[in-house]
Scaffold this motif. Structure first.
Motif, PDB file in Angstrom:
ATOM      1  N   GLN A 145       0.880  -1.162  -0.089  1.00 53.98           N
ATOM      2  CA  GLN A 145      -0.151   0.065  -0.089  1.00 53.98           C
ATOM      3  C   GLN A 145       0.894   1.302   0.003  1.00 53.98           C
ATOM      4  OE1 GLN A 145      -2.798   0.210   3.242  1.00 53.98           O
ATOM      5  NE2 GLN A 145      -3.540   2.318   2.690  1.00 53.98           N
ATOM      6  N   ASP A 146       1.923   1.439   0.778  1.00 62.45           N
ATOM      7  CA  ASP A 146       2.895   2.511   0.653  1.00 62.45           C
ATOM      8  C   ASP A 146       3.655   2.680  -0.519  1.00 62.45           C
ATOM      9  OD1 ASP A 146       2.172   2.678   3.550  1.00 62.45           O
ATOM     10  OD2 ASP A 146       4.063   1.470   3.993  1.00 62.45           O
ATOM     11  N   GLN A 147       3.936   1.381  -1.263  1.00 64.67           N
ATOM     12  CA  GLN A 147       4.431   1.875  -2.582  1.00 64.67           C
ATOM     13  C   GLN A 147       3.425   2.359  -3.614  1.00 64.67           C
ATOM     14  OE1 GLN A 147       5.557  -2.278  -2.951  1.00 64.67           O
ATOM     15  NE2 GLN A 147       7.935  -1.744  -2.640  1.00 64.67           N
TER      16      GLN A 147
ATOM     17  N   LEU B 280       1.348   6.861  -6.729  1.00 60.26           N
ATOM     18  CA  LEU B 280       0.135   8.042  -7.121  1.00 60.26           C
ATOM     19  C   LEU B 280       0.560   9.411  -6.735  1.00 60.26           C
ATOM     20  CD1 LEU B 280      -2.837   5.857  -5.535  1.00 60.26           C
ATOM     21  CD2 LEU B 280      -2.055   6.099  -7.881  1.00 60.26           C
ATOM     22  N   LYS B 281       1.506   9.601  -5.832  1.00 60.06           N
ATOM     23  CA  LYS B 281       1.851  10.943  -5.562  1.00 60.06           C
ATOM     24  C   LYS B 281       3.103  11.286  -6.114  1.00 60.06           C
ATOM     25  CE  LYS B 281      -0.321  10.425  -0.994  1.00 60.06           C
ATOM     26  NZ  LYS B 281      -0.513  10.480   0.295  1.00 60.06           N
TER      27      LYS B 281
ATOM     28  N   SER C 115      -6.708  -9.795  -3.747  1.00 62.52           N
ATOM     29  CA  SER C 115      -5.766  -9.667  -2.738  1.00 62.52           C
ATOM     30  C   SER C 115      -6.479  -8.397  -1.881  1.00 62.52           C
ATOM     31  CB  SER C 115      -4.366  -8.844  -3.335  1.00 62.52           C
ATOM     32  OG  SER C 115      -4.391  -7.867  -3.903  1.00 62.52           O
ATOM     33  N   ASP C 116      -5.894  -8.213  -0.864  1.00 56.34           N
ATOM     34  CA  ASP C 116      -6.465  -7.301   0.056  1.00 56.34           C
ATOM     35  C   ASP C 116      -6.042  -5.868  -0.386  1.00 56.34           C
ATOM     36  OD1 ASP C 116      -7.358  -8.965   1.844  1.00 56.34           O
ATOM     37  OD2 ASP C 116      -5.679  -9.246   3.285  1.00 56.34           O
ATOM     38  N   VAL C 117      -4.945  -5.641  -0.832  1.00 49.99           N
ATOM     39  CA  VAL C 117      -4.561  -4.293  -1.490  1.00 49.99           C
ATOM     40  C   VAL C 117      -5.365  -4.024  -2.601  1.00 49.99           C
ATOM     41  CG1 VAL C 117      -2.745  -2.971  -2.420  1.00 49.99           C
ATOM     42  CG2 VAL C 117      -2.303  -4.288  -0.450  1.00 49.99           C
TER      43      VAL C 117
END
Length: 158
Positions: A60-62, A67-68, A112-114
């Motif tokens: 999620q962090d990657q 995205l930013k 997947s959860d993500v």
């Protein structure tokens, strides 16, 4: 219905193999029939390894950092068992190759959860769904079923 959508390649492969096996063995099972059935199963397995979509293993962090990043981003919501996702793989591979330094391509498995979290965030209800984000991180467009490379290139190189 979700089961059939996510496992269409697997179900189609099994269906075709059973039908062919039925016609081959209706007059008795011979060595030739066993070889034919084994060859069909082998062909489906080999095809699976060559054509299946490959979801990214991003955390999620990657994903958030991509995205930013200030680059346009194409997000593909897909399932490795759905034939439309398998069919879209060469197109997405081409887009990824042609926009390597100018845009991010994120492939998310909806199982997947993500993948489920981002599918909910971007309202992706079916696969394959393609969401194109511009450099500011805003949704430029969403396509379901297929992606048009020209639309991606228009956002990447306005």
């Amino acid at each position: 219905m979700s089961f059939f959508n996510q496992y269409s390649y697997l179900l189609t492969s099994i269906f075709v193999t059973v039908i062919v096996a039925f016609f081959l063995v209706r007059d008795g099972l011979s060595r030739r029939d066993v070889i034919a059935i084994t060859s069909i199963i082998g062909a489906f397995v080999i095809a699976w390894f060559f054509i299946r979509p490959t979801p990214s293993n991003f955390t999620q962090d990657q994903i958030e950092s991509m995205l930013k990043s200030g680059k346009p981003t194409l997000i593909e919501f897909q399932s490795e068992y759905w034939m439309a996702c398998i069919a879209a793989k060469p197109v997405v591979d081409s887009i990824e190759t042609n926009t390597k330094d100018k845009a991010n391509v994120i492939r998310l498995n909806i199982q997947s959860d993500v993948g489920q979290m981002y599918a909910s965030r971007f309202n992706a209800r079916t696969v394959p769904t393609f969401v194109m984000l511009n450099a500011q991180g805003e949704v430029a467009w969403t396509m379901v079923g297929r992606v048009e490379p020209q639309k991606v290139y228009e956002v990447v190189s306005p």
